[in-house]
Scaffold this active site. Structure first.
Site, mmCIF file in Angstrom:
data_model
loop_
_atom_site.group_PDB
_atom_site.id
_atom_site.type_symbol
_atom_site.label_atom_id
_atom_site.label_comp_id
_atom_site.label_asym_id
_atom_site.label_seq_id
_atom_site.Cartn_x
_atom_site.Cartn_y
_atom_site.Cartn_z
ATOM 1 N N HIS A 203 0.788 -1.241 0.000
ATOM 2 C CA HIS A 203 0.000 0.000 0.000
ATOM 3 C C HIS A 203 0.820 1.292 0.000
ATOM 4 O O HIS A 203 0.254 2.371 -0.087
ATOM 5 C CB HIS A 203 -0.907 0.033 1.235
ATOM 6 C CG HIS A 203 -0.156 0.324 2.510
ATOM 7 N ND1 HIS A 203 0.503 -0.648 3.211
ATOM 8 C CD2 HIS A 203 0.054 1.484 3.183
ATOM 9 C CE1 HIS A 203 1.083 -0.112 4.282
ATOM 10 N NE2 HIS A 203 0.836 1.182 4.285
HETATM 11 C C1 UD1 Z 1 -1.363 6.094 5.787
HETATM 12 C C2 UD1 Z 1 0.020 6.514 6.285
HETATM 13 C C3 UD1 Z 1 0.999 5.360 6.087
HETATM 14 C C4 UD1 Z 1 0.481 4.103 6.743
HETATM 15 C C5 UD1 Z 1 -0.925 3.795 6.255
HETATM 16 C C6 UD1 Z 1 -1.479 2.641 7.044
HETATM 17 C C7 UD1 Z 1 0.487 8.906 5.969
HETATM 18 C C8 UD1 Z 1 1.292 9.892 5.209
HETATM 19 N N1 UD1 Z 1 0.535 7.642 5.513
HETATM 20 O O1 UD1 Z 1 -1.261 5.842 4.398
HETATM 21 O O2 UD1 Z 1 2.229 5.702 6.700
HETATM 22 O O3 UD1 Z 1 1.335 3.038 6.408
HETATM 23 O O4 UD1 Z 1 -1.778 4.932 6.490
HETATM 24 O O5 UD1 Z 1 -2.438 1.934 6.355
HETATM 25 O O6 UD1 Z 1 -0.177 9.260 6.929
HETATM 26 N N2 UD1 Z 1 -8.799 5.292 2.036
HETATM 27 C C9 UD1 Z 1 -10.060 4.749 2.058
HETATM 28 N N3 UD1 Z 1 -10.584 4.391 3.258
HETATM 29 C C10 UD1 Z 1 -9.926 4.553 4.435
HETATM 30 C C11 UD1 Z 1 -8.655 5.117 4.399
HETATM 31 C C12 UD1 Z 1 -8.095 5.480 3.198
HETATM 32 O O7 UD1 Z 1 -10.687 4.587 1.021
HETATM 33 O O8 UD1 Z 1 -10.476 4.196 5.491
HETATM 34 C C13 UD1 Z 1 -8.219 5.668 0.738
HETATM 35 C C14 UD1 Z 1 -8.575 7.093 0.341
HETATM 36 O O9 UD1 Z 1 -8.775 7.112 -1.022
HETATM 37 C C15 UD1 Z 1 -7.323 7.860 0.661
HETATM 38 C C16 UD1 Z 1 -6.227 6.819 0.404
HETATM 39 O O10 UD1 Z 1 -6.823 5.584 0.787
HETATM 40 O O11 UD1 Z 1 -7.164 8.993 -0.134
HETATM 41 C C17 UD1 Z 1 -4.974 7.028 1.192
HETATM 42 O O12 UD1 Z 1 -5.271 7.159 2.581
HETATM 43 P P1 UD1 Z 1 -4.300 8.010 3.544
HETATM 44 O O13 UD1 Z 1 -4.772 7.906 4.930
HETATM 45 O O14 UD1 Z 1 -4.088 9.369 2.980
HETATM 46 O O15 UD1 Z 1 -2.915 7.289 3.384
HETATM 47 P P2 UD1 Z 1 -2.544 5.750 3.477
HETATM 48 O O16 UD1 Z 1 -2.064 5.297 2.152
HETATM 49 O O17 UD1 Z 1 -3.641 4.993 4.126
HETATM 50 N N1 UDP Z 2 -3.515 -5.269 9.105
HETATM 51 C C1 UDP Z 2 -4.764 -5.859 9.298
HETATM 52 N N2 UDP Z 2 -5.487 -6.191 8.185
HETATM 53 C C2 UDP Z 2 -5.050 -5.969 6.918
HETATM 54 C C3 UDP Z 2 -3.768 -5.385 6.737
HETATM 55 C C4 UDP Z 2 -3.031 -5.029 7.859
HETATM 56 O O1 UDP Z 2 -5.178 -6.091 10.431
HETATM 57 O O2 UDP Z 2 -5.765 -6.299 5.961
HETATM 58 C C5 UDP Z 2 -2.730 -4.873 10.286
HETATM 59 C C6 UDP Z 2 -1.395 -5.560 10.410
HETATM 60 O O3 UDP Z 2 -1.523 -6.782 11.103
HETATM 61 C C7 UDP Z 2 -0.557 -4.544 11.171
HETATM 62 C C8 UDP Z 2 -1.123 -3.217 10.704
HETATM 63 O O4 UDP Z 2 -2.403 -3.513 10.144
HETATM 64 O O5 UDP Z 2 -0.748 -4.635 12.575
HETATM 65 C C9 UDP Z 2 -0.223 -2.629 9.666
HETATM 66 O O6 UDP Z 2 -0.852 -1.559 9.085
HETATM 67 P P1 UDP Z 2 -0.438 -0.987 7.656
HETATM 68 O O7 UDP Z 2 0.260 -2.034 6.881
HETATM 69 O O8 UDP Z 2 -1.656 -0.382 7.097
HETATM 70 O O9 UDP Z 2 0.539 0.212 8.046
HETATM 71 P P2 UDP Z 2 2.115 0.293 8.322
HETATM 72 O O10 UDP Z 2 2.452 -0.680 9.378
HETATM 73 O O11 UDP Z 2 2.818 0.054 7.033
HETATM 74 O O12 UDP Z 2 2.293 1.708 8.751
#
Ligand code: UD1
Ligand code: UDP
Length: 362
Positions: A203
């Site tokens: 992601h």
């Molecule tokens: C964010 C964090 C990243 C973390 C990740 C965990 C920042 C800069 N990045 O990235 O470090 O690893 O969360 O998963 O804060 N979206 C949905 N539903 C949701 C959430 C997001 O549809 O519930 C979609 C939206 O289109 C949004 C995109 O995902 O624009 C990105 O979401 P965002 O929270 O901006 O960043 P992540 O890629 O989730």
């Molecule tokens: N995770 C989860 N379901 C999923 C993907 C991730 O429960 O489908 C959990 C995973 O076990 C871990 C956390 O989400 O504890 C990691 O989050 P993510 O990969 O979104 O963010 P990052 O760790 O890269 O910041």
């Protein structure tokens, strides 16, 4: 008695702060829980409150569809009033919610506690790396997971208030592993057997926001499945799902029979999937740590990691997204001896954080 304001907003913050929130709730101080709303879908947010039996936030804000820079600005505006009442603002990790909380507290003249302080990828093109550096510069209490993290902070002239406490991900895993065994039936639901699949999450902005890199990664997933002779189970982050559609790559992903795309899972299902996988392919920080804890080898689909502890014990290897490199890494990790010791602590991180906070607040 003092007042603690803890700010969370994304999936990894909810998971890793759940044990910390519970430990802080147990102190005699006021403890206010704030959710920025950065993640909002049921499967990215509320499912973790349910799975981890975490109480509802005292303040819930909404950020849906806000572009990244405005996530920070808007969170600062939303949280200003409640943070203004704090003696200590607690943040976790490296997201836009984290940096917003830390900057707001700093502007308000409040102390900042940063959980998971000091980890570094040394790649400032990643938004997360900048968020970590800023949060660490502003924090007066820094909860570093390992000695490597403490050393990173020392090199940036951050030495006061640093405590090496392990990573609260271990607390979360210890608290939920047995429950996951009892309550999650995901292997049955998906018709999977122990060691009979690879688990994939993917992601990161640098991986999925670029058409060419995402297309190359799809090829790498296919290659990994072929090398292992196993299907690849892929809970898809909404960012990745959105970009597969936007870049016209959905059909190609759909045509890959070995790629089993599923919606993001809850925590109990994820623990079962991780524990029983032959191998984890990921660009997630959390999955690198969790695979390491379960002694399931990992191949990280990035060029760098802020979890070098996992590399030196051979639990993990960096492979980027080039299919040939990924294939070699999968072969190597399938054959690795699973005898390493988890470098992230013994599951008492949250209690240690709470004890330090208690002492500071007096
Ligand atoms: C964010 C964090 C990243 C973390 C990740 C965990 C920042 C800069 N990045 O990235 O470090 O690893 O969360 O998963 O804060 N979206 C949905 N539903 C949701 C959430 C997001 O549809 O519930 C979609 C939206 O289109 C949004 C995109 O995902 O624009 C990105 O979401 P965002 O929270 O901006 O960043 P992540 O890629 O989730
Ligand atoms: N995770 C989860 N379901 C999923 C993907 C991730 O429960 O489908 C959990 C995973 O076990 C871990 C956390 O989400 O504890 C990691 O989050 P993510 O990969 O979104 O963010 P990052 O760790 O890269 O910041």
């Amino acid at each position: 008695m003092g007042r603690i304001v803890t700010i969370i907003g994304t999936r990894p913050e909810i998971i890793k702060m759940a044990p910390v929130v519970k430990a802080l709730d147990g102190l005699s101080h006021d403890h206010v829980l704030v959710h920025s709303g950065q993640h909002y879908d049921l499967v990215m947010d509320r499912i973790f409150f349910r799975d981890m039996e975490l109480r509802e936030p005292d303040y819930q804000f909404a950020l849906k569809n806000q572009p990244a820079p405005l996530q920070v600005a808007t969170t600062m505006r939303h949280v200003a009033q409640v943070a203004g009442t704090a003696d200590l603002v607690m943040v976790h990790g490296d997201t836009n919610t984290t940096v917003a909380g830390a900057m707001l507290a700093n502007k308000l003249g409040k102390r900042v506690g940063h959980v998971e302080a000091g980890i570094r990828s040394f790649d400032k093109t990643m938004s997360e790396e900048v968020n970590r550096i800023v949060a660490d510069q502003l924090a007066s209490l820094l909860f570093a997971p390992t000695r490597i993290a403490r050393e990173n902070l020392r090199k940036e002239n951050v030495q006061d208030g640093v405590h090496v406490v392990g990573n609260s991900v271990i607390d979360a895993l210890k608290a939920n592993s047995a429950i996951a065994e009892r309550r999650s039936n995901i292997l049955d639901r998906l018709g999977l057997s122990r060691g009979g699949y690879l688990l994939l999450t993917f992601h990161r902005a640098e991986n999925v926001d670029d058409t060419k890199r995402l297309a190359q990664a799809l090829k790498a997933f296919e290659t990994a499945a072929k090398v292992a002779g196993l299907p690849v189970v892929f809970p898809i982050h909404p960012r990745t799902a959105k970009n597969l559609r936007a870049f016209g790559l959905e059909k190609r992903a759909h045509a890959m029979k070995a790629l089993r795309r599923i919606p993001p899972t809850g925590y109990l299902d994820m623990i079962r999937l991780e524990k029983n996988a032959a191998l984890i392919l990921t660009d997630s920080g959390g999955l690198q740590e969790e695979g390491c804890y379960f002694r399931v080898p990992c191949v990280t689909l990035r060029e760098n990691t802020e979890r070098p502890e996992t590399l030196s014990i051979r639990a993990n290897v960096l492979a980027g997204t080039d299919p040939t490199r990924v294939a070699a890494a999968v072969r190597r990790q399938l054959g690795v001896r699973r005898t390493w010791r988890n470098p992230y602590g013994n599951g008492r991180t949250s209690r240690r954080i709470a004890a330090i906070v208690d002492k500071i607040l007096g």
